[in-house]
Design a protein around this motif. Sequence first.
Motif, PDB file in Angstrom:
ATOM      1  N   TYR A 298       0.853  -0.939  -0.167  1.00 51.06           N
ATOM      2  CA  TYR A 298       0.219  -0.100   0.158  1.00 51.06           C
ATOM      3  C   TYR A 298       1.057   1.507   0.685  1.00 51.06           C
ATOM      4  N   GLY A 299       0.458   2.430  -0.843  1.00 47.46           N
ATOM      5  CA  GLY A 299       1.298   3.483  -0.406  1.00 47.46           C
ATOM      6  C   GLY A 299       0.607   4.356  -0.980  1.00 47.46           C
ATOM      7  N   ALA A 300       0.475   6.044  -0.686  1.00 44.82           N
ATOM      8  CA  ALA A 300       0.145   6.840  -1.470  1.00 44.82           C
ATOM      9  C   ALA A 300       0.988   8.364  -1.627  1.00 44.82           C
ATOM     10  N   ARG A 301       0.058   9.270  -2.353  1.00 46.00           N
ATOM     11  CA  ARG A 301       1.057  10.541  -3.290  1.00 46.00           C
ATOM     12  C   ARG A 301      -0.414  11.406  -3.570  1.00 46.00           C
ATOM     13  N   SER A 458       3.096  -0.262   3.861  1.00 50.11           N
ATOM     14  CA  SER A 458       3.793   0.718   2.689  1.00 50.11           C
ATOM     15  C   SER A 458       5.163   0.127   3.262  1.00 50.11           C
ATOM     16  N   PHE A 459       5.451  -0.433   4.901  1.00 45.47           N
ATOM     17  CA  PHE A 459       7.400  -0.980   5.416  1.00 45.47           C
ATOM     18  C   PHE A 459       7.477   0.520   5.407  1.00 45.47           C
ATOM     19  N   THR A 460       7.144   1.619   6.639  1.00 45.26           N
ATOM     20  CA  THR A 460       7.718   2.653   6.566  1.00 45.26           C
ATOM     21  C   THR A 460       8.161   2.840   7.735  1.00 45.26           C
ATOM     22  N   ASN A 461       8.993   3.681   8.224  1.00 45.19           N
ATOM     23  CA  ASN A 461      10.104   2.932   9.281  1.00 45.19           C
ATOM     24  C   ASN A 461      10.241   4.808   9.600  1.00 45.19           C
ATOM     25  N   HIS A 462      10.798   5.823  10.887  1.00 47.58           N
ATOM     26  CA  HIS A 462      10.778   6.991  10.987  1.00 47.58           C
ATOM     27  C   HIS A 462      11.583   6.060  11.902  1.00 47.58           C
ATOM     28  N   GLU A 463      13.118   6.600  12.307  1.00 49.42           N
ATOM     29  CA  GLU A 463      13.950   6.953  13.248  1.00 49.42           C
ATOM     30  C   GLU A 463      12.930   7.652  14.284  1.00 49.42           C
ATOM     31  N   GLU A 464      12.583   6.890  15.694  1.00 54.18           N
ATOM     32  CA  GLU A 464      11.688   8.267  16.696  1.00 54.18           C
ATOM     33  C   GLU A 464      12.542   9.201  17.446  1.00 54.18           C
ATOM     34  N   HIS A 465      13.880   8.598  17.580  1.00 53.69           N
ATOM     35  CA  HIS A 465      14.957   9.981  18.095  1.00 53.69           C
ATOM     36  C   HIS A 465      15.251  11.323  17.062  1.00 53.69           C
ATOM     37  N   GLY A 541      16.747   7.981   4.008  1.00 52.70           N
ATOM     38  CA  GLY A 541      16.647   6.637   4.657  1.00 52.70           C
ATOM     39  C   GLY A 541      15.366   6.461   5.420  1.00 52.70           C
ATOM     40  N   ASP A 542      14.797   7.208   5.939  1.00 51.66           N
ATOM     41  CA  ASP A 542      13.282   7.061   6.874  1.00 51.66           C
ATOM     42  C   ASP A 542      12.148   6.856   5.345  1.00 51.66           C
ATOM     43  N   GLY A 543      10.907   6.752   6.308  1.00 49.86           N
ATOM     44  CA  GLY A 543       9.735   6.911   5.433  1.00 49.86           C
ATOM     45  C   GLY A 543       9.044   4.924   4.738  1.00 49.86           C
ATOM     46  N   PRO A 544       8.790   5.213   3.644  1.00 52.05           N
ATOM     47  CA  PRO A 544       8.130   4.431   2.465  1.00 52.05           C
ATOM     48  C   PRO A 544       9.140   3.036   1.942  1.00 52.05           C
ATOM     49  N   ASN A 545       9.031   1.694   2.307  1.00 52.71           N
ATOM     50  CA  ASN A 545      10.232   1.055   1.166  1.00 52.71           C
ATOM     51  C   ASN A 545       9.103   0.625   0.479  1.00 52.71           C
ATOM     52  N   TYR A 546       8.631   0.919  -0.623  1.00 53.84           N
ATOM     53  CA  TYR A 546       7.497   0.082  -1.293  1.00 53.84           C
ATOM     54  C   TYR A 546       8.417  -1.097  -2.703  1.00 53.84           C
ATOM     55  N   PRO A 547       7.747  -1.854  -2.222  1.00 56.78           N
ATOM     56  CA  PRO A 547       8.359  -2.449  -3.510  1.00 56.78           C
ATOM     57  C   PRO A 547       7.963  -3.182  -4.505  1.00 56.78           C
ATOM     58  N   ASN A 548       7.925  -2.980  -5.504  1.00 53.30           N
ATOM     59  CA  ASN A 548       7.684  -2.893  -7.040  1.00 53.30           C
ATOM     60  C   ASN A 548       6.095  -1.990  -7.506  1.00 53.30           C
ATOM     61  N   MET A 549       6.086  -1.519  -6.487  1.00 50.95           N
ATOM     62  CA  MET A 549       5.210   0.211  -6.350  1.00 50.95           C
ATOM     63  C   MET A 549       5.540   0.755  -7.501  1.00 50.95           C
TER      64      MET A 549
END
Length: 549
Positions: A298-301, A458-465, A541-549
């Motif tokens: 899943y993703g959005a833009r 969307s495999f989103t990740n942000h380092e929280e600190h 490097g943070d944010g979504p990691n879209y596969p095949n999108m």
Amino acid sequence: MAEIERESMEYDVVIVGAGPAGLSSAIRLKQINPELSVVVLEKGSEVGAHILSGAVLDPIGLNKLIPDWKEKGAPVTVPVEDDNFYMLGEAGKLKIPTWPMPPLMHNHGNYIVSMGNVCRWLAEQAEALEVEIFPGMSCSELVYGENGEVKGVIAGEFGKNPDGTAGDGYEPGMELHGKYVLLGEGVRGSLSKQVIAKYELDAHCDVQKYGLGMKELWEIDPAKHKPGSVTHTMGWPLGSHAGGGSFIYHLDNNQVYVGFVVHLGYENPYMNPYLAFQQFKHHPMVKDLLEGGKRVAYGARAISEGGWQSLPKLEFPGGALLGCAAGMVNVPRIKGNHNAMLSGIAAAEAVVEALAEDRAGDLGGAYDKAVRQGEIGKDLKPVRNVKPLWSKYGLMASLVGGGVDMWTNTFGFSALGTLKHGKTDAEATGEAKDHKPIDYPKPDGKLSFDRLTNVSFSFTNHEEHQPAHLTLKDASVPVDINLPTYAGPSQRYCPAGVYEFVKDDDGSDRFVINFQNCVHCKTCDIKDPRQNIVWTVPQGGDGPNYPNM
């Protein structure tokens, strides 16, 4: 605070963004002059990680850039086999014939692709030409020269504390200087916004308009799979609430892209684009296709929709805007990748010419002229009235009036001239007292899903600190103005559940920003009625990691 000392690197050309525009520009630069030093900086964890597009690709840009792309193994292998257009009602559908449509609307010769994978392949071609590509490098600031020109960017700053101070492992990043800086950040890029404002590049164009595109990748029953099938719909469930529509593209490997676009110029603050998308999948036509399958991603833009009349000046002292950073999407065709590639090529050719004439920082209007008078202008100008007709008079006026106008434009004239868009999408938002809440069905967890569950796909990740990359100009506006006046629309227009209003123990409302959920769609930066939310880049490097999108 003491001025931060940073190392610097010098290049002929610095390109921000490894999308189709930036990579095409890098490749073309090295094709013309292999001796040029070119660097591409990408905020995603890898090239393609932040690329989200439909996508049916018109190969005109690819043909111009790499004519032998088939022999070189480009991931462009599923030709469009059939085109379908439907007007949907809640339980039925009406097929719209394609024969009355202008030739530009037909998809014969186009391909269903993953633009993320296309960009990964383009990056390989660029690196083979010795373009330097650095993923995971957010460009957080512009660097200006003595005469006020853009001379570079700051990239790779890591390790700030949430309050913005330097943490224990702080890395200040580097200054990357270029004789030209090309911004290919995509829609509503943070640096592009600054450049447009600083140099008043939009002083003589119409306002920019936007849509929100949401997309899921599904694996479906092989018996239902039709590689090359393209379907677009309009109507239900949006109705009178908003403009927009859907797309369903059958690629290979029993996979289907299911997408939904909502024009962000809607008035009703109770509109929830994400839930409308989920509701759409319960239409019998879509339900029959997806039942027995599984959602994979899943993703959005956000999508730039202003078109021809909303193109700003494309050149600024020290560089230029590429592709969707300027807004080159053909709305009725639902295509912009081909124009992004063409713009990157045109910018590269203008840069090489300027450098040969020792005109560092000044393209002399050559790139702007090439865009407006070349293939991009020929693509955008004939369809310029479709979007304003839709926004002002509704879907049917756009279908009929826009269709006639597109046909007459093929003969070089338009009875309508060039219509204006009017209000920005933020200004278009109405007050809650003038509208009724919209009742959306609860997602069932099979065909439709709640936002937070889908965001995990969307495999989103942000380092929280780290400092939140979503900031408020005035912290009081969400609770004091947006909640009572507009019913707090951010909790509905965001397709990732970033924003919410919570009750404290004393009964007062508090605005919460869950920036970790952000899929970098930029909708909040566009649709907030008081333009109070500012989207900036998180650390690289943070944010979504879209596969095949």
